[in-house]
Design an enzyme around this catalytic site. Sequence first.
Site, PDB file in Angstrom:
ATOM      1  N   ASP A 141     -42.116  55.974  18.229  1.00  0.00           N
ATOM      2  CA  ASP A 141     -41.015  55.092  18.821  1.00  0.00           C
ATOM      3  C   ASP A 141     -41.368  53.786  18.166  1.00  0.00           C
ATOM      4  O   ASP A 141     -42.380  53.417  17.772  1.00  0.00           O
ATOM      5  CB  ASP A 141     -41.170  54.849  20.368  1.00  0.00           C
ATOM      6  CG  ASP A 141     -39.992  54.113  21.038  1.00  0.00           C
ATOM      7  OD1 ASP A 141     -38.921  54.353  20.747  1.00  0.00           O
ATOM      8  OD2 ASP A 141     -40.279  53.000  21.643  1.00  0.00           O
ATOM      9  N   GLU A 179     -39.557  55.970  13.911  1.00  0.00           N
ATOM     10  CA  GLU A 179     -38.178  55.625  14.057  1.00  0.00           C
ATOM     11  C   GLU A 179     -37.963  54.185  13.655  1.00  0.00           C
ATOM     12  O   GLU A 179     -38.688  53.094  13.827  1.00  0.00           O
ATOM     13  CB  GLU A 179     -37.813  55.369  15.683  1.00  0.00           C
ATOM     14  CG  GLU A 179     -36.620  54.590  15.939  1.00  0.00           C
ATOM     15  CD  GLU A 179     -36.524  54.268  17.473  1.00  0.00           C
ATOM     16  OE1 GLU A 179     -35.437  54.026  17.790  1.00  0.00           O
ATOM     17  OE2 GLU A 179     -37.377  53.893  17.907  1.00  0.00           O
TER      18      GLU A 179
END
Length: 618
Positions: free
Chosen positions: A331, A360
């Site tokens: 993330d 990400e």
Amino acid sequence: MKKLLIFLLLSTSAFAQVNRIEPPNWWTGFKNENLQLLVHHPNIGNKTPKISYDGVSIIKVHKAKSPNYLFIDVKIDKSTKPGKFNIIFESEKGKKISQSYELKPKSKPSEDFIGFNSSDAIYLITPDRFANGNEANDVVKSMLETTLDRTHDYKRHGGDIQGITNHVDYIKNLGFTTIWPTPVLTNDMKNASYHGYAMTDFYQVDPRFGTLTDYKNLSEKLQQNGMKLIMDQVANHCGSEHWWMKDLPFSDWVNYQELYEREKKYITSNHRRTSNQDLYASEKDKKEMADGWFVSTMPDLNQRNPFLAKYIIQNSIWWIETLHLGGIRQDTYPYPDKIFMSNWAGEIMSEYSNFNIVGEEWSSNPLLIGYWQKGANNKDGYESNLRSTMDFAMQAIIPQAIKETESWDKGFAKLYDGLANDFHYASPKDIMIFPDNHDMDRIFTQMEENVENTKMALATYLLLPRIPQLYYGTEILMQNTAKPGDHGLIRTDFPGGWKGDKVNAFTSEGLSAEQKDMQSYLTKILNYRKSSKAIHEGTTKHFAPNNGIYTLFRMLNDEIVVLFLNKNESAKVDLSTYKELGFEGKKMKNIVTGEEIIWDKELTLNKKGAYLFTTKLN
């Protein structure tokens, strides 16, 4: 008798277990022989640890600012045999605590951990909203959020790990090879705990999602079906209710810690992700980007602290071994310290050479996306060690290109030029592409609920030289049109995942004709893609769009896959346009309809839409 009872009580107390030791176990046979144990227990810092086990030795003991921590550097020789042993913590006064610890045998060699790649198609799931497989764990009264309310977009709905496991066959039959659930670790926060990204324990499964055994069972069932499990991890931050926030080991464990401890304040990230690459970025901007808290409930972890850095790296490796992972999704990749992220990915990939990690990077700029991929020719010399990153650039371009109708090529130049940016990437086929995810409008909403345009978009995503990921419910045209951008609505319950649902998408009961048609459409393309070497590894060729038609080819040996995107009500395609490819006289089959054609002089496209042809006739 009384004296004996007192002696036994004292003995039991003297050899009690510590409150917490992490990692909770380890393995023999790693390339890296070093392990660092975090021990948390009242005044453990005043005790001396000892280990007596062949092949295991304590190299160094580190005290923390808090007296309730010890960090123990341990060496595990390559000759060490699996087994259990005790770690004895002894005070100057002779009082002892005994902690049992286990070294397990590795279940398979590190090189046999095969990560996701371009041969895979990934099904992204928000577990709380997919299926409720165990109603007994819906509410855990000891946790901060105990409300279950399916009518509220931001409350817990009761979906869990067992719900995913129950429907692996459904996901496999659609044609997916890999499942990526959003985080299922303990997220003991007061509000919106369903999403999982504010973790309060990095080694514990949230009991409302199930148990560690449930998580292992999911992974095992996937492996039995030749599928992989991706774990969603977060190195940037934790939840404000994380157990260590009440007793931080060092004064620099989280960023802006002094301000937080003194005034319960923090500095928010400026979200200037380009400061990671910007040659002219100020030190102020760089610091506020890397050190600022993502939001108020997510303390920003300081990965420059070497003990925290080691903790995060070991945590990732622990989960790889425990769950036999087929990948990690990391993330908010640009937000942590980027030198640490290089080391983190480097240590994992050094141990697991065939593994994969995707980061990400929410950017529509290919320059920024490419910067984070391993092998990038970065001006600052940065090497990420990250094999895959997310293609938010092409994600945005494809819907724009398909919806546009005014230009001479009806918008397809955007798609053509967008794919041309692949020259910048070290390895385009290792990048992850997706029509949507848990943080953005669903593709059917992006396409203004136009089914044919949605099909065109999905066919394009699945044929590009990329690793495709689709969000659960895309196959039944799930949408959030009523509230664009509303994350809670984007993460809508999958119909049929709860007892009493009137519609059951797992069985197709109650679905509309359009929904059933989309299920069938994606099933045919995904199942073809599953065995298509041309799509997995083949060369890519596309031709400049003309009069509302765009053509993309994927080719390897005798397999050719052709995608026509047509915005006209009907069109005749002059196949001599593609004569350089030498396809004249080849027999091809429509992947969706089964219709066969001969690649000759002209091809008629009877209506607007996507047309997929292959030379594989069986």
